[in-house]
Design an enzyme around this catalytic site. Structure first.
Site, short mmCIF file in Angstrom:
data_model
loop_
_atom_site.label_atom_id
_atom_site.label_comp_id
_atom_site.label_asym_id
_atom_site.label_seq_id
_atom_site.Cartn_x
_atom_site.Cartn_y
_atom_site.Cartn_z
CG HIS A 159 42.65 44.94 39.31
ND1 HIS A 159 42.95 45.00 37.97
CD2 HIS A 159 43.02 43.69 39.70
CE1 HIS A 159 43.46 43.86 37.57
NE2 HIS A 159 43.53 43.05 38.59
CD GLU A 264 46.49 44.97 39.36
OE1 GLU A 264 46.33 44.29 40.39
OE2 GLU A 264 46.54 44.47 38.22
O1 TA6 Z 1 46.06 41.80 39.57
C1 TA6 Z 1 46.58 40.75 38.83
C2 TA6 Z 1 45.60 39.60 38.89
O2 TA6 Z 1 45.56 39.05 40.17
C3 TA6 Z 1 46.03 38.58 37.84
O3 TA6 Z 1 46.56 37.42 38.44
C4 TA6 Z 1 44.76 38.32 37.04
O4 TA6 Z 1 44.02 37.27 37.62
C5 TA6 Z 1 44.07 39.67 37.18
O5 TA6 Z 1 44.27 40.01 38.54
C6 TA6 Z 1 42.63 39.71 36.74
O6 TA6 Z 1 41.84 39.02 37.64
P1 TA6 Z 1 40.25 38.92 37.32
O7 TA6 Z 1 39.67 38.18 38.48
O8 TA6 Z 1 39.74 40.32 37.18
O9 TA6 Z 1 40.15 38.18 36.00
#
Ligand code: TA6
EC number: 5.1.3.15
Length: 297
Positions: A159, A264
């Site tokens: 991520h 990501e």
């Molecule tokens: O990668 C994108 C995502 O899935 C978004 O939908 C948003 O939720 C982001 O990840 C961040 O997620 P987190 O659980 O780290 O707040």
């Protein structure tokens, strides 16, 4: 001193260039800083928790065994969004190579977050390898199914929060023509735009992106980051924009969305199913390259 370990983190520095380093928090084995000749390449919220109280808001959180929030699988549906790897403390396994400087971290059920392994009682061994190149950072993962009888079903995703100057002057190239799933619209479509630009909250999953596509982050016509991938067919592109940034307590400054873009790489469009005793490997390479627009059909 190429490797410096404290209770909380490991700092790896290039012996030939002490201004190039990477810092990995043992909690989540989260890379939260990559300095290339003193210039920070990753975005980190100024309110990011680095004390193990919650997943790090920024850097390269690790998503396993589930991307997002699952609602259908008997066990995966019990885990929090993005699973348990980013909120478990990994074991530092030491430096495995001196050139390029390379370190490894491991996670297995015995040391993972016990509240979560109770919910997802599977056998696994994760080995994260972090390799600090002259002007690149490679993060590689090996997932081993250590069960002797059960299949292991999982997603994997890095991520990665890239630091940029200005989101509205930034574009992401080499995803043109790809089918994507828009998490906001809850629908799939083909991205017919020549590049990805940003003017609102963006949360899309590009599916089955050929590894030949070197994804580039371009700021006002200059390549700032290039992302290459091995065995990671999907790419999530996320920017929370104004409202979502306001809604995240650990997202600071609230204008920080202007200086970050998440690109990501992962395998998230379906689950990987690993037979007992088998291993699965993948990696991302964050590097610098010439501007290279690929009109791959
Ligand atoms: O990668 C994108 C995502 O899935 C978004 O939908 C948003 O939720 C982001 O990840 C961040 O997620 P987190 O659980 O780290 O707040």
């Amino acid at each position: 001193m190429p490797v410096k370990e404290t209770d909380r983190e490991v700092v790896l520095t290039r012996p030939d260039d002490e201004t190039t380093s990477v810092t990995i928090l043992k909690y989540g084995a989260t890379v939260y800083s990559w300095k290339l000749k003193s210039e920070e390449q990753l975005w980190l919220s100024t309110a990011a928790k680095l004390d193990g109280s919650k997943p790090v808001r920024g850097g390269i959180p690790l998503v396993f065994p589930v991307f997002g929030k699952n609602t259908t699988d008997e066990y995966l549906s019990k885990l929090p969004q993005h699973g348990l790897a980013r909120n478990s403390t990994w074991e530092f396994l030491g430096q495995t190579k001196s050139d390029p400087p390379t370190v490894q971290f491991g996670l297995k059920p015995e040391i993972a977050n016990p509240e979560l392994t109770k919910l997802w009682p599977m056998d696994f061994l994760l080995i994260l390898t972090v390799e600090l190149g002259v002007d690149s950072l490679k993060t590689a993962i090996e997932v081993e199914n250590t069960s002797t009888s059960k299949e292991l079903k999982f997603n994997w995703l890095f991520h990665t929060y890239f630091r940029i100057e200005d989101i509205e002057g930034t574009m992401v190239s080499n995803l043109a023509g790809m089918k994507l799933y828009d998490q906001l619209l809850k629908e799939s479509y083909v991205d017919k735009h020549p590049v990805v630009t940003f003017h609102q909250e963006t949360d899309v999953i590009y599916q089955n992106v050929s590894p030949e596509r070197a994804i580039q982050i371009v700021d006002k016509g200059v390549q700032v980051h290039t992302l290459k991938r091995y065995n990671l067919p999907d790419t999530v592109v996320w920017n929370p924009w104004v409202e979502k940034s306001q809604g995240m307590a650990d997202f600071e400054p609230k204008t920080g969305y202007e200086q970050m873009i998440c690109i990501e790489p992962g395998h998230v469009h379906d689950f990987i199913t690993l037979a007992p005793g088998k291993k699965w490997n993948a990696h991302q390479l964050l590097c610098k390259d010439e501007l290279n627009y690929q009109a791959i059909q």
